[in-house]
Enzyme design. Sequence first.
Site, mmCIF file in Angstrom:
data_model
loop_
_atom_site.group_PDB
_atom_site.id
_atom_site.type_symbol
_atom_site.label_atom_id
_atom_site.label_comp_id
_atom_site.label_asym_id
_atom_site.label_seq_id
_atom_site.Cartn_x
_atom_site.Cartn_y
_atom_site.Cartn_z
ATOM 1 N N LYS A 1 0.856 -1.193 0.000
ATOM 2 C CA LYS A 1 0.000 0.000 0.000
ATOM 3 C C LYS A 1 0.882 1.228 0.000
ATOM 4 O O LYS A 1 2.027 1.181 0.470
ATOM 5 C CB LYS A 1 -0.893 0.017 1.247
ATOM 6 C CG LYS A 1 -2.119 0.904 1.113
ATOM 7 C CD LYS A 1 -3.207 0.228 0.308
ATOM 8 C CE LYS A 1 -4.426 1.104 0.140
ATOM 9 N NZ LYS A 1 -5.508 0.341 -0.502
HETATM 10 P P1 NAD Z 1 -12.664 8.002 -4.016
HETATM 11 O O1 NAD Z 1 -11.665 9.023 -3.662
HETATM 12 O O2 NAD Z 1 -12.997 7.764 -5.442
HETATM 13 O O3 NAD Z 1 -14.048 8.316 -3.262
HETATM 14 C C1 NAD Z 1 -14.124 8.528 -1.888
HETATM 15 C C2 NAD Z 1 -15.488 9.057 -1.545
HETATM 16 O O4 NAD Z 1 -15.575 9.200 -0.124
HETATM 17 C C3 NAD Z 1 -15.786 10.433 -2.134
HETATM 18 O O5 NAD Z 1 -17.144 10.482 -2.532
HETATM 19 C C4 NAD Z 1 -15.530 11.366 -0.960
HETATM 20 O O6 NAD Z 1 -16.264 12.573 -1.065
HETATM 21 C C5 NAD Z 1 -16.062 10.498 0.168
HETATM 22 N N1 NAD Z 1 -15.571 10.949 1.468
HETATM 23 C C6 NAD Z 1 -14.359 11.456 1.786
HETATM 24 N N2 NAD Z 1 -14.327 11.811 3.082
HETATM 25 C C7 NAD Z 1 -15.535 11.484 3.598
HETATM 26 C C8 NAD Z 1 -16.124 11.607 4.881
HETATM 27 N N3 NAD Z 1 -15.441 12.140 5.906
HETATM 28 N N4 NAD Z 1 -17.399 11.167 5.040
HETATM 29 C C9 NAD Z 1 -18.074 10.648 4.001
HETATM 30 N N5 NAD Z 1 -17.587 10.522 2.774
HETATM 31 C C10 NAD Z 1 -16.331 10.940 2.572
HETATM 32 O O7 NAD Z 1 -12.163 6.658 -3.288
HETATM 33 P P2 NAD Z 1 -12.551 5.165 -3.646
HETATM 34 O O8 NAD Z 1 -11.541 4.639 -4.588
HETATM 35 O O9 NAD Z 1 -14.003 5.099 -3.990
HETATM 36 O O10 NAD Z 1 -12.281 4.446 -2.253
HETATM 37 C C11 NAD Z 1 -13.259 4.423 -1.233
HETATM 38 C C12 NAD Z 1 -12.893 3.353 -0.235
HETATM 39 O O11 NAD Z 1 -12.848 2.085 -0.884
HETATM 40 C C13 NAD Z 1 -11.524 3.513 0.416
HETATM 41 O O12 NAD Z 1 -11.610 3.009 1.738
HETATM 42 C C14 NAD Z 1 -10.638 2.613 -0.398
HETATM 43 O O13 NAD Z 1 -9.504 2.171 0.315
HETATM 44 C C15 NAD Z 1 -11.584 1.478 -0.682
HETATM 45 N N6 NAD Z 1 -11.246 0.653 -1.845
HETATM 46 C C16 NAD Z 1 -11.164 1.201 -3.074
HETATM 47 C C17 NAD Z 1 -10.877 0.396 -4.165
HETATM 48 C C18 NAD Z 1 -10.860 0.930 -5.568
HETATM 49 O O14 NAD Z 1 -10.756 0.136 -6.497
HETATM 50 N N7 NAD Z 1 -10.987 2.219 -5.770
HETATM 51 C C19 NAD Z 1 -10.633 -0.972 -3.983
HETATM 52 C C20 NAD Z 1 -10.727 -1.512 -2.697
HETATM 53 C C21 NAD Z 1 -11.048 -0.680 -1.640
#
Ligand code: NAD
Length: 442
Positions: free
Chosen positions: A117
Amino acid sequence: MANKSSGAGDTNESLDPISISEEQFDRAAAYVQGLKTGLVDFLKKPKRVNIVSFPVEMEDDSVQSFQGFRVQHNRVFGPGKGGIRYHPDVTMEEVISLAKLMTWKCALVNVPFGGAKGGVVCDTKKLSERELRRITRRYTSELYDELGPNQDIPAPDLYTNAQTMAWIFDTYDMLHPGYNNRPVVTGKPIEMGGTHGRHEATGNGCLFVTERFLARGLIPGRREVRGMRVAIQGFGDVGEVAANAFHRQGAKIVAVSDSRGGIFDEAGLDPEAVGRFKTEQGTVVGMPDTVTITNTELLEKECDILLPAALGNQIHAGNAANIQAKLVVEGANNPTTPRADRILQDRGIHVLPDILVNAGGVTVSYFEWVQNQVNESWDYDTTTEKMRAMVHAATDTVFDRWQNFPAGEDTGDDRVPDFRTVALVIAIERVAHATLMRGIWP
Ligand code: NAD
């Protein structure tokens, strides 16, 4: 990234990411037979932790120093794999805990990668595109040979995207000319060797895993998501895609949110319309004909499925008693603390764990890496159906093991462990077994 405004602090619950990941590990390791103490230590600790600091010239001619991390937790099954997040609250401890999670996730879905990571401490909302590009290039060059197609392969995570991955690829390629460097990073733009279906993979995977649990009879009388009321925290890469995927299958998306707040509609939101509104306005808040709610209210809304898809530690000892969902589906990494896990288990609320629910992302990342090695391009249906089969198989493994789990054996707890623990048991067993099969060097 512990959400310090979550209120968890009121309960004196530790949100230290290392302690949380160790508590989850210990809870599972208690069920793994014959795990030698030294091996436990090896599996708990990261293999390598890189901390880099570097200066970047800003738009106003000032120079700012940034700190970044890249952690490789375990590489027994293959090169390190894991996203890079850009966020002001990123810490080394958080990145270590997320790298561990990747080890277990890859082992659980049988993807031949280890866990890694990365993160850079920065606030993307206050940075121009040029500044972001400079940060990304400098961070990548500082890591130099720590990354590599057979070494450690980044992907997008919070506040990074396909563009970020294109810059990482380009920087690495400049530093390592003469090789096929495309597999150094996944989640790239399609025209640069990205794969169809990667953007949608994590959100789609959330649906596929949930559907499989329901089909297996997890909730009596509910065999499919059709008609279920779903609340989703976070409307980014994971949350928005998941909202559309559940909606297409007939679920009712009653609430969604982003960092600025949430919206609620008892009659159900149209996720595509919400997406268009967010693109125009930068937030979901203010969407016509919806009620504005806070993120705290969203988590505690009466619904069938609560799908956290934003930050860690959102469901904690301070609010777990107020969760009204029947099922928590962890799209985000680490959204539920160990104490919240216990509270939810006591209340009969199942938590479908992150290492299974959001594993669709790393699975399709693996497909991208494979395609890059042989210069192929598979279509959306191919990657999505192959991913569906892999996450269904992993779900079946977890569900079967859970159904047949000997309650309380040797652990002092007479209940069948929760799904997180069962999934971790399977993953830890696989990594421990592979470590011993390879033979401990020298
Ligand atoms: P992203 O940056 O595309 O989206 C994050 C979202 O969370 C946004 O809508 C943002 O406004 C919102 N957010 C931020 N702070 C917040 C808060 N305090 N309260 C509520 N909402 C809030 O990120 P992502 O890629 O969608 O990742 C989201 C989660 O999923 C993370 O925990 C990440 O580790 C996990 N994840 C992502 C992937 C992937 O393929 N992108 C894969 C596995 C896990």
